[in-house]
Design a protein around this motif. Structure first.
Motif, PDB file in Angstrom:
ATOM      1  N   PHE A  36       0.826  -1.212   0.000  1.00 34.68           N
ATOM      2  CA  PHE A  36       0.000   0.000   0.000  1.00 34.68           C
ATOM      3  C   PHE A  36       0.857   1.257   0.000  1.00 34.68           C
ATOM      4  CE2 PHE A  36      -2.005   3.426   2.428  1.00 34.68           C
ATOM      5  CZ  PHE A  36      -3.103   3.674   1.623  1.00 34.68           C
ATOM      6  N   VAL A  37       1.864   1.305   0.861  1.00 27.63           N
ATOM      7  CA  VAL A  37       2.730   2.489   0.952  1.00 27.63           C
ATOM      8  C   VAL A  37       3.520   2.669  -0.343  1.00 27.63           C
ATOM      9  CG1 VAL A  37       4.724   3.459   2.164  1.00 27.63           C
ATOM     10  CG2 VAL A  37       2.847   2.470   3.469  1.00 27.63           C
ATOM     11  N   ALA A  38       3.996   1.575  -0.942  1.00 25.71           N
ATOM     12  CA  ALA A  38       4.748   1.664  -2.195  1.00 25.71           C
ATOM     13  C   ALA A  38       3.873   2.218  -3.314  1.00 25.71           C
ATOM     14  CB  ALA A  38       5.302   0.299  -2.567  1.00 25.71           C
ATOM     15  N   VAL A  39       2.638   1.718  -3.422  1.00 23.82           N
ATOM     16  CA  VAL A  39       1.723   2.206  -4.454  1.00 23.82           C
ATOM     17  C   VAL A  39       1.361   3.664  -4.189  1.00 23.82           C
ATOM     18  CG1 VAL A  39      -0.627   1.950  -5.374  1.00 23.82           C
ATOM     19  CG2 VAL A  39       0.815  -0.068  -5.018  1.00 23.82           C
ATOM     20  N   PHE A  40       1.114   4.013  -2.939  1.00 26.89           N
ATOM     21  CA  PHE A  40       0.779   5.398  -2.593  1.00 26.89           C
ATOM     22  C   PHE A  40       1.887   6.354  -3.025  1.00 26.89           C
ATOM     23  CE2 PHE A  40       1.253   8.883   0.478  1.00 26.89           C
ATOM     24  CZ  PHE A  40       0.044   9.548   0.275  1.00 26.89           C
ATOM     25  N   PHE A  41       3.140   6.035  -2.662  1.00 20.84           N
ATOM     26  CA  PHE A  41       4.240   6.928  -3.009  1.00 20.84           C
ATOM     27  C   PHE A  41       4.527   6.924  -4.508  1.00 20.84           C
ATOM     28  CE2 PHE A  41       5.313   6.789   1.564  1.00 20.84           C
ATOM     29  CZ  PHE A  41       5.288   8.162   1.778  1.00 20.84           C
ATOM     30  N   ALA A  42       4.269   5.814  -5.197  1.00 19.84           N
ATOM     31  CA  ALA A  42       4.426   5.794  -6.651  1.00 19.84           C
ATOM     32  C   ALA A  42       3.421   6.732  -7.310  1.00 19.84           C
ATOM     33  CB  ALA A  42       4.260   4.370  -7.175  1.00 19.84           C
ATOM     34  N   ILE A  43       2.190   6.726  -6.820  1.00 23.29           N
ATOM     35  CA  ILE A  43       1.160   7.622  -7.366  1.00 23.29           C
ATOM     36  C   ILE A  43       1.495   9.074  -7.061  1.00 23.29           C
ATOM     37  CG2 ILE A  43      -1.275   8.300  -7.140  1.00 23.29           C
ATOM     38  CD1 ILE A  43      -1.896   5.288  -6.753  1.00 23.29           C
ATOM     39  N   VAL A  44       1.942   9.347  -5.839  1.00 23.96           N
ATOM     40  CA  VAL A  44       2.328  10.718  -5.476  1.00 23.96           C
ATOM     41  C   VAL A  44       3.498  11.171  -6.343  1.00 23.96           C
ATOM     42  CG1 VAL A  44       3.336  12.130  -3.649  1.00 23.96           C
ATOM     43  CG2 VAL A  44       1.424  10.620  -3.132  1.00 23.96           C
ATOM     44  N   ASP A  45       4.483  10.309  -6.540  1.00 18.96           N
ATOM     45  CA  ASP A  45       5.637  10.642  -7.370  1.00 18.96           C
ATOM     46  C   ASP A  45       5.214  10.914  -8.809  1.00 18.96           C
ATOM     47  OD1 ASP A  45       8.489  10.873  -7.933  1.00 18.96           O
ATOM     48  OD2 ASP A  45       8.263   8.953  -8.972  1.00 18.96           O
ATOM     49  N   LEU A  46       4.335  10.091  -9.331  1.00 19.34           N
ATOM     50  CA  LEU A  46       3.837  10.295 -10.693  1.00 19.34           C
ATOM     51  C   LEU A  46       3.096  11.624 -10.799  1.00 19.34           C
ATOM     52  CD1 LEU A  46       3.452   9.078 -13.518  1.00 19.34           C
ATOM     53  CD2 LEU A  46       1.342   8.047 -12.680  1.00 19.34           C
ATOM     54  N   GLY A  47       2.280  11.928  -9.802  1.00 24.62           N
ATOM     55  CA  GLY A  47       1.544  13.193  -9.811  1.00 24.62           C
ATOM     56  C   GLY A  47       2.467  14.394  -9.763  1.00 24.62           C
ATOM     57  N   ILE A  48       3.458  14.354  -8.899  1.00 28.66           N
ATOM     58  CA  ILE A  48       4.412  15.465  -8.796  1.00 28.66           C
ATOM     59  C   ILE A  48       5.198  15.608 -10.095  1.00 28.66           C
ATOM     60  CG2 ILE A  48       6.512  16.249  -7.625  1.00 28.66           C
ATOM     61  CD1 ILE A  48       5.328  15.071  -5.042  1.00 28.66           C
ATOM     62  N   SER A  49       5.591  14.495 -10.687  1.00 28.18           N
ATOM     63  CA  SER A  49       6.328  14.531 -11.956  1.00 28.18           C
ATOM     64  C   SER A  49       5.481  15.165 -13.056  1.00 28.18           C
ATOM     65  CB  SER A  49       6.733  13.118 -12.377  1.00 28.18           C
ATOM     66  OG  SER A  49       7.616  12.560 -11.453  1.00 28.18           O
ATOM     67  N   GLU A  50       4.225  14.818 -13.119  1.00 32.60           N
ATOM     68  CA  GLU A  50       3.335  15.393 -14.133  1.00 32.60           C
ATOM     69  C   GLU A  50       3.153  16.893 -13.927  1.00 32.60           C
ATOM     70  OE1 GLU A  50       1.980  14.020 -16.895  1.00 32.60           O
ATOM     71  OE2 GLU A  50       3.163  12.236 -16.429  1.00 32.60           O
ATOM     72  N   VAL A  51       2.974  17.300 -12.693  1.00 33.20           N
ATOM     73  CA  VAL A  51       2.810  18.733 -12.398  1.00 33.20           C
ATOM     74  C   VAL A  51       4.074  19.495 -12.795  1.00 33.20           C
ATOM     75  CG1 VAL A  51       2.588  20.415 -10.530  1.00 33.20           C
ATOM     76  CG2 VAL A  51       1.077  18.432 -10.599  1.00 33.20           C
ATOM     77  N   LEU A  52       5.228  18.973 -12.444  1.00 38.45           N
ATOM     78  CA  LEU A  52       6.481  19.633 -12.799  1.00 38.45           C
ATOM     79  C   LEU A  52       6.686  19.667 -14.323  1.00 38.45           C
ATOM     80  CD1 LEU A  52       8.897  18.293 -10.047  1.00 38.45           C
ATOM     81  CD2 LEU A  52       7.897  20.579 -10.253  1.00 38.45           C
ATOM     82  N   GLU A  53       6.263  18.627 -14.997  1.00 41.33           N
ATOM     83  CA  GLU A  53       6.378  18.605 -16.473  1.00 41.33           C
ATOM     84  C   GLU A  53       5.459  19.648 -17.086  1.00 41.33           C
ATOM     85  OE1 GLU A  53       5.634  15.384 -19.973  1.00 41.33           O
ATOM     86  OE2 GLU A  53       6.564  14.656 -18.118  1.00 41.33           O
ATOM     87  N   LEU A  54       4.256  19.789 -16.546  1.00 44.04           N
ATOM     88  CA  LEU A  54       3.334  20.823 -17.068  1.00 44.04           C
ATOM     89  C   LEU A  54       3.888  22.214 -16.818  1.00 44.04           C
ATOM     90  CD1 LEU A  54      -0.143  19.410 -15.993  1.00 44.04           C
ATOM     91  CD2 LEU A  54       0.723  19.644 -18.307  1.00 44.04           C
ATOM     92  N   ILE A  55       4.505  22.433 -15.675  1.00 43.01           N
ATOM     93  CA  ILE A  55       5.067  23.750 -15.347  1.00 43.01           C
ATOM     94  C   ILE A  55       6.255  24.053 -16.263  1.00 43.01           C
ATOM     95  CG2 ILE A  55       6.320  25.041 -13.574  1.00 43.01           C
ATOM     96  CD1 ILE A  55       4.547  23.645 -11.510  1.00 43.01           C
ATOM     97  N   SER A  56       7.078  23.066 -16.518  1.00 49.35           N
ATOM     98  CA  SER A  56       8.284  23.309 -17.312  1.00 49.35           C
ATOM     99  C   SER A  56       7.958  23.515 -18.793  1.00 49.35           C
ATOM    100  CB  SER A  56       9.276  22.163 -17.160  1.00 49.35           C
ATOM    101  OG  SER A  56       8.758  20.984 -17.733  1.00 49.35           O
ATOM    102  N   LYS A  57       6.825  23.037 -19.290  1.00 49.64           N
ATOM    103  CA  LYS A  57       6.435  23.229 -20.683  1.00 49.64           C
ATOM    104  C   LYS A  57       5.965  24.656 -20.955  1.00 49.64           C
ATOM    105  CE  LYS A  57       5.214  18.555 -22.012  1.00 49.64           C
ATOM    106  NZ  LYS A  57       4.151  17.660 -22.488  1.00 49.64           N
TER     107      LYS A  57
END
Length: 58
Positions: A36-57
């Motif tokens: 559960f914790v691994a999946v939770f942090f993977a989703i959070v990491d994916l979300g943060i990565s997407e937000v940062l990618e949108l900001i950098s574009k």
């Protein structure tokens, strides 16, 4: 040093070890929590990565 290991052995005999069914239940609890914790942090990491990618574009 011999006295130390003798005392360790004596204390280990006092330990209340879990029974088989109890150990299985604890193992399942730990593994499901880790997953559960691994999946939770993977989703959070994916979300943060997407937000940062949108900001950098922009």
């Amino acid at each position: 040093m011999f006295k130390f290991f003798k005392n360790v052995a004596r204390e280990m005999r006092k330990v209340s070890w879990p029974k088989g069914q109890e150990l299985t239940r604890y193992t399942i609890t730990v593994l499901s929590t880790v997953v559960f914790v691994a999946v939770f942090f993977a989703i959070v990491d994916l979300g943060i990565s997407e937000v940062l990618e949108l900001i950098s574009k922009e």
